[in-house]
Write a protein that holds these residues in place. Structure first.
Motif, short mmCIF file in Angstrom:
data_model
loop_
_atom_site.label_atom_id
_atom_site.label_comp_id
_atom_site.label_asym_id
_atom_site.label_seq_id
_atom_site.Cartn_x
_atom_site.Cartn_y
_atom_site.Cartn_z
N ALA A 186 -100.17 -23.47 5.25
CA ALA A 186 -99.67 -22.10 5.49
C ALA A 186 -98.36 -22.14 6.27
O ALA A 186 -97.43 -21.36 5.99
CB ALA A 186 -100.71 -21.28 6.24
N LEU A 187 -98.26 -23.04 7.24
CA LEU A 187 -97.04 -23.13 8.03
C LEU A 187 -95.88 -23.65 7.19
O LEU A 187 -94.76 -23.12 7.27
CB LEU A 187 -97.27 -24.02 9.26
CG LEU A 187 -96.09 -24.13 10.22
CD1 LEU A 187 -95.59 -22.77 10.68
CD2 LEU A 187 -96.48 -25.01 11.41
N SER A 229 -90.42 -20.14 2.99
CA SER A 229 -90.06 -18.86 2.37
C SER A 229 -89.42 -17.87 3.33
O SER A 229 -88.60 -17.06 2.90
CB SER A 229 -91.30 -18.23 1.74
OG SER A 229 -92.27 -17.96 2.74
N SER A 230 -89.76 -17.92 4.59
CA SER A 230 -89.26 -16.88 5.50
C SER A 230 -89.06 -17.44 6.90
O SER A 230 -89.68 -16.98 7.86
CB SER A 230 -90.23 -15.70 5.53
OG SER A 230 -91.52 -16.15 5.92
N LYS A 240 -80.69 -24.85 0.09
CA LYS A 240 -81.84 -24.46 0.89
C LYS A 240 -82.25 -25.58 1.84
O LYS A 240 -82.17 -26.75 1.51
CB LYS A 240 -83.00 -24.10 -0.04
CG LYS A 240 -84.12 -23.40 0.66
CD LYS A 240 -85.09 -22.79 -0.32
CE LYS A 240 -86.17 -22.13 0.50
NZ LYS A 240 -87.06 -21.33 -0.20
N ILE A 241 -82.72 -25.18 3.02
CA ILE A 241 -83.26 -26.12 3.98
C ILE A 241 -84.77 -25.99 3.90
O ILE A 241 -85.31 -24.90 4.09
CB ILE A 241 -82.75 -25.82 5.40
CG1 ILE A 241 -81.24 -25.94 5.44
CG2 ILE A 241 -83.41 -26.74 6.41
CD1 ILE A 241 -80.61 -25.40 6.70
N PHE A 285 -86.84 -17.10 9.12
CA PHE A 285 -86.31 -16.24 10.17
C PHE A 285 -87.06 -14.92 10.28
O PHE A 285 -86.71 -14.07 11.09
CB PHE A 285 -84.83 -15.96 9.92
CG PHE A 285 -84.02 -17.22 9.79
CD1 PHE A 285 -83.78 -18.03 10.88
CD2 PHE A 285 -83.52 -17.61 8.56
CE1 PHE A 285 -83.05 -19.19 10.77
CE2 PHE A 285 -82.79 -18.78 8.42
CZ PHE A 285 -82.56 -19.57 9.53
N GLU A 286 -88.09 -14.73 9.51
CA GLU A 286 -88.80 -13.46 9.44
C GLU A 286 -89.36 -12.99 10.78
O GLU A 286 -89.35 -11.81 11.07
CB GLU A 286 -89.94 -13.59 8.43
CG GLU A 286 -90.82 -12.38 8.33
CD GLU A 286 -91.95 -12.61 7.34
OE1 GLU A 286 -93.05 -12.98 7.78
OE2 GLU A 286 -91.69 -12.46 6.13
N ARG A 287 -89.84 -13.88 11.60
CA ARG A 287 -90.51 -13.49 12.84
C ARG A 287 -89.62 -13.57 14.07
O ARG A 287 -90.10 -13.46 15.19
CB ARG A 287 -91.77 -14.32 13.02
CG ARG A 287 -92.77 -14.04 11.91
CD ARG A 287 -94.02 -14.81 12.07
NE ARG A 287 -94.89 -14.55 10.94
CZ ARG A 287 -96.20 -14.51 11.02
NH1 ARG A 287 -96.79 -14.70 12.16
NH2 ARG A 287 -96.91 -14.27 9.95
N ILE A 288 -88.32 -13.77 13.86
CA ILE A 288 -87.37 -13.81 14.98
C ILE A 288 -86.97 -12.39 15.34
O ILE A 288 -86.79 -11.54 14.46
CB ILE A 288 -86.15 -14.67 14.61
CG1 ILE A 288 -86.58 -16.13 14.45
CG2 ILE A 288 -85.05 -14.54 15.67
CD1 ILE A 288 -85.49 -17.06 13.99
N HIS A 289 -86.85 -12.13 16.63
CA HIS A 289 -86.47 -10.80 17.11
C HIS A 289 -85.16 -10.37 16.43
O HIS A 289 -84.23 -11.17 16.32
CB HIS A 289 -86.29 -10.83 18.64
CG HIS A 289 -86.15 -9.50 19.24
ND1 HIS A 289 -84.99 -8.78 19.19
CD2 HIS A 289 -87.05 -8.74 19.92
CE1 HIS A 289 -85.16 -7.63 19.82
NE2 HIS A 289 -86.41 -7.58 20.27
#
Length: 143
Positions: A48-49, A55-56, A28-29, A58-62
């Protein structure tokens, strides 16, 4: 895991430049430091950041960009390539997708480990710069 001295951590965290330090921990990175500039860019407080990036990442990448960015991160983590990408991200969660230019570099540490530092720039509001970066990136992908 690498630990910054209190003075160095405070200086990096206070930077107005949006940056994050990551370290590989097993497979993990994980983020180990984020600057005030990145907190402002992402509209999130530091804990929070850090949690979101842990945890995520890549979650908000298109969705059309996600696979390419995952590959770029994996190649960079394996030291197979550099990291200089442009992608769309809904990083604020409420404003739609924005164009992000991210550059990563490795930094050796005194204890012999290495860290990856990433700098992020929102280039959505500068159309000519974005078009030039996208054209250079597309050309590099063809090569």
């Amino acid at each position: 895991m690498f630990s910054f001295s209190e003075e160095v951590r405070a200086a990096y965290e206070a930077m107005p430049v949006p940056l994050a330090y990551y370290q590989k921990n097993g497979d993990k990175i994980v983020p180990i430091l984020v600057s005030d500039g990145l907190c402002r860019l992402m509209n999130a407080d530091r804990p929070a950041l850090i949690e979101r990036l842990s945890s995520s990442m890549f979650e908000r990448i298109h969705p059309d960009d996600a696979g390419r960015i995952v590959r770029a991160v994996r190649d960079f983590a394996a030291r197979l390539s550099g990291y200089n990408v442009v992608y769309r991200s809904n990083y604020r969660g409420d404003e739609g997708y924005r164009y992000i230019h991210s550059v990563g570099r490795y930094q050796d540490t005194p204890d012999g480990s290495y860290l990856a530092v990433f700098v992020y720039t929102d280039i959505s509001d500068n159309e000519s710069e974005r078009n030039e970066l996208m054209a250079r990136y597309e050309l590099s992908q063809r090569d």
